[in-house]
Design a protein around this motif. Structure first.
Motif, PDB file in Angstrom:
ATOM      1  N   ILE A 249     -81.059 -52.329  17.986  1.00  0.00           N
ATOM      2  CA  ILE A 249     -81.751 -51.661  19.085  1.00  0.00           C
ATOM      3  C   ILE A 249     -81.081 -51.997  20.417  1.00  0.00           C
ATOM      4  O   ILE A 249     -80.934 -53.167  20.783  1.00  0.00           O
ATOM      5  N   LEU A 250     -80.687 -50.954  21.145  1.00  0.00           N
ATOM      6  CA  LEU A 250     -80.041 -51.124  22.440  1.00  0.00           C
ATOM      7  C   LEU A 250     -81.041 -51.084  23.591  1.00  0.00           C
ATOM      8  O   LEU A 250     -80.835 -51.712  24.627  1.00  0.00           O
ATOM      9  N   TYR A 251     -82.117 -50.322  23.399  1.00  0.00           N
ATOM     10  CA  TYR A 251     -83.159 -50.201  24.430  1.00  0.00           C
ATOM     11  C   TYR A 251     -84.427 -49.705  23.751  1.00  0.00           C
ATOM     12  O   TYR A 251     -84.369 -48.868  22.847  1.00  0.00           O
ATOM     13  N   GLU A 252     -85.588 -50.212  24.212  1.00  0.00           N
ATOM     14  CA  GLU A 252     -86.846 -49.727  23.658  1.00  0.00           C
ATOM     15  C   GLU A 252     -87.990 -49.993  24.623  1.00  0.00           C
ATOM     16  O   GLU A 252     -88.057 -51.041  25.288  1.00  0.00           O
ATOM     17  N   ASP A 253     -88.898 -49.024  24.734  1.00  0.00           N
ATOM     18  CA  ASP A 253     -90.168 -49.208  25.421  1.00  0.00           C
ATOM     19  C   ASP A 253     -91.198 -48.303  24.746  1.00  0.00           C
ATOM     20  O   ASP A 253     -90.975 -47.832  23.635  1.00  0.00           O
ATOM     21  N   ASP A 254     -92.311 -48.050  25.399  1.00  0.00           N
ATOM     22  CA  ASP A 254     -93.369 -47.258  24.778  1.00  0.00           C
ATOM     23  C   ASP A 254     -93.030 -45.776  24.671  1.00  0.00           C
ATOM     24  O   ASP A 254     -93.746 -45.029  23.986  1.00  0.00           O
ATOM     25  N   HIS A 255     -91.968 -45.340  25.331  1.00  0.00           N
ATOM     26  CA  HIS A 255     -91.654 -43.918  25.403  1.00  0.00           C
ATOM     27  C   HIS A 255     -90.452 -43.509  24.551  1.00  0.00           C
ATOM     28  O   HIS A 255     -90.392 -42.376  24.061  1.00  0.00           O
ATOM     29  N   LEU A 256     -89.512 -44.408  24.379  1.00  0.00           N
ATOM     30  CA  LEU A 256     -88.290 -44.051  23.648  1.00  0.00           C
ATOM     31  C   LEU A 256     -87.624 -45.295  23.092  1.00  0.00           C
ATOM     32  O   LEU A 256     -87.930 -46.429  23.478  1.00  0.00           O
ATOM     33  N   ILE A 257     -86.713 -45.059  22.175  1.00  0.00           N
ATOM     34  CA  ILE A 257     -85.911 -46.140  21.592  1.00  0.00           C
ATOM     35  C   ILE A 257     -84.483 -45.627  21.439  1.00  0.00           C
ATOM     36  O   ILE A 257     -84.268 -44.477  21.055  1.00  0.00           O
ATOM     37  N   ILE A 258     -83.520 -46.456  21.782  1.00  0.00           N
ATOM     38  CA  ILE A 258     -82.105 -46.119  21.629  1.00  0.00           C
ATOM     39  C   ILE A 258     -81.499 -47.101  20.636  1.00  0.00           C
ATOM     40  O   ILE A 258     -81.599 -48.316  20.803  1.00  0.00           O
ATOM     41  N   VAL A 259     -80.897 -46.562  19.585  1.00  0.00           N
ATOM     42  CA  VAL A 259     -80.374 -47.365  18.481  1.00  0.00           C
ATOM     43  C   VAL A 259     -78.863 -47.199  18.389  1.00  0.00           C
ATOM     44  O   VAL A 259     -78.331 -46.118  18.640  1.00  0.00           O
ATOM     45  N   ASN A 260     -78.181 -48.273  18.024  1.00  0.00           N
ATOM     46  CA  ASN A 260     -76.752 -48.227  17.728  1.00  0.00           C
ATOM     47  C   ASN A 260     -76.619 -47.929  16.235  1.00  0.00           C
ATOM     48  O   ASN A 260     -76.746 -48.821  15.398  1.00  0.00           O
ATOM     49  N   LYS A 261     -76.410 -46.655  15.892  1.00  0.00           N
ATOM     50  CA  LYS A 261     -76.403 -46.235  14.488  1.00  0.00           C
ATOM     51  C   LYS A 261     -75.117 -46.660  13.790  1.00  0.00           C
ATOM     52  O   LYS A 261     -74.028 -46.419  14.292  1.00  0.00           O
ATOM     53  N   PRO A 262     -75.227 -47.254  12.606  1.00  0.00           N
ATOM     54  CA  PRO A 262     -74.017 -47.621  11.853  1.00  0.00           C
ATOM     55  C   PRO A 262     -73.485 -46.431  11.058  1.00  0.00           C
ATOM     56  O   PRO A 262     -74.173 -45.432  10.849  1.00  0.00           O
TER      57      PRO A 262
END
Length: 306
Positions: free
Chosen positions: A78-91
């Motif tokens: 997980i690169l960033y996360e809050d109650d509205h969105l999440i940004i993932v580093n996908k393998p």
């Protein structure tokens, strides 16, 4: 509803396939067999029926049957996360969402386990939370919405091109210029429905624009940065092949070439994702570190030059 304008007669399934590039010929044949096609107002279940100029064809797409989505404990970077969105580093190797043939083991399954069932239904039942996609073997930053408001806002940013998606890739060869733009529409390859190709708009292609810039020249290989204006399937991979510099390790558009490094897929990485937070309006910039195989590839290529 479609109107036949070609003067010569042609089989119904072939005519539909040529004019509806987003649907495979096999899919169209099943729709014809399933009584979803009418010809001049009459039900037509004969895929070999000849159509000619002046005929009116109506195709009705049935509602998609929702897949049963099951949470799965798959590790997420997980690169960033809050109650509205999440940004993932996908393998590499991780499919973004379930589909026939890939009903489990996807990013969506992992997100359901991580975020909970509140993700279900966000932006639709088939691909909950998904704003944009990455190819199975393309790595890097991908954003997923946690609320309907965030999903609508993020999709609008993608459409308006205010969300910035930047990629790094290693290509074969050495482009003469330091940078440029590929503005070439993409569509299904007429000779291979599993591939994409440069297809004119008149023949069903969709606008596709990729900006590229040389980052590093390593002998007969080049590290390039890409910025997308559009997000078509396989866009960077097809545009690079169109330039004559396919992505290293690409099994579809760069097949037959080898660099002597074991790569899990094409050397293409979504390195940076910049967007406006849908709730606060603040800028969110997520940087995804290069995966180890990508780093190994660069190391091997640089050592060959020394």
């Amino acid at each position: 509803m479609l109107s036949v304008e070609t003067p010569e007669s042609e089989r119904l399934d072939r005519w539909l396939s040529a004019h509806l590039p987003d649907l495979s010929r096999n899919r169209l044949q099943k729709l014809i067999d399933g009584e979803y096609v009418t010809l001049n107002g009459q039900l037509c279940t004969d895929k070999k029926r000849l159509v000619q100029a002046g005929d009116i064809i109506c195709l009705t797409l049935p509602e998609a049957q929702p897949l049963e989505l099951t949470p799965e404990s798959i590790p997420l970077d997980i690169l960033y996360e809050d109650d509205h969105l999440i940004i993932v580093n996908k393998p590499a190797g991780l499919v973004v969402h379930p589909a026939p043939g890939n009903r489990s083991g996807t990013l969506v399954n992992a997100l359901l386990a991580h975020c909970g069932e509140g993700l279900l239904g966000i932006g639709g039942v088939q691909r909950p939370g998904i704003v944009h996609r990455l190819d199975k073997d393309t790595t890097g930053a991908i954003v997923v919405a946690k609320t309907d408001l965030a999903h609508q806002d993020l999709q609008a940013q993608m459409k308006a091109k205010t969300a910035r998606r930047e990629y790094l890739g290693v290509v074969y060869g050495a482009p003469r210029e330091q940078g440029g733009t590929v503005d070439a529409p993409l569509g299904r390859d007429p000779s291979d429905r599993k591939r994409q190709a440069i297809v004119t708009v008149e023949k069903g292609g969709r606008n596709a624009v990729t900006h590229w810039q040389v980052q590093e020249r390593i002998g007969n290989f080049t590290v390039m940065a890409f910025r997308l204006e559009t997000g078509r399937t396989h866009q960077i991979r097809v545009h690079c092949a169109h330039l004559g510099h396919p992505i290293v390790g690409d099994p579809v558009y760069g097949a037959g070439r080898s660099v002597g490094v074991n790569l899990p897929g094409q050397a293409l990485h979504a390195a940076r994702l910049t967007l406006r937070h849908p709730a606060t309006g603040e800028t969110v910039c997520a940087i995804a570190p290069l995966p180890p195989p990508f780093e190994t590839l660069l190391s091997v290529l640089r050592n060959r030059q020394n």
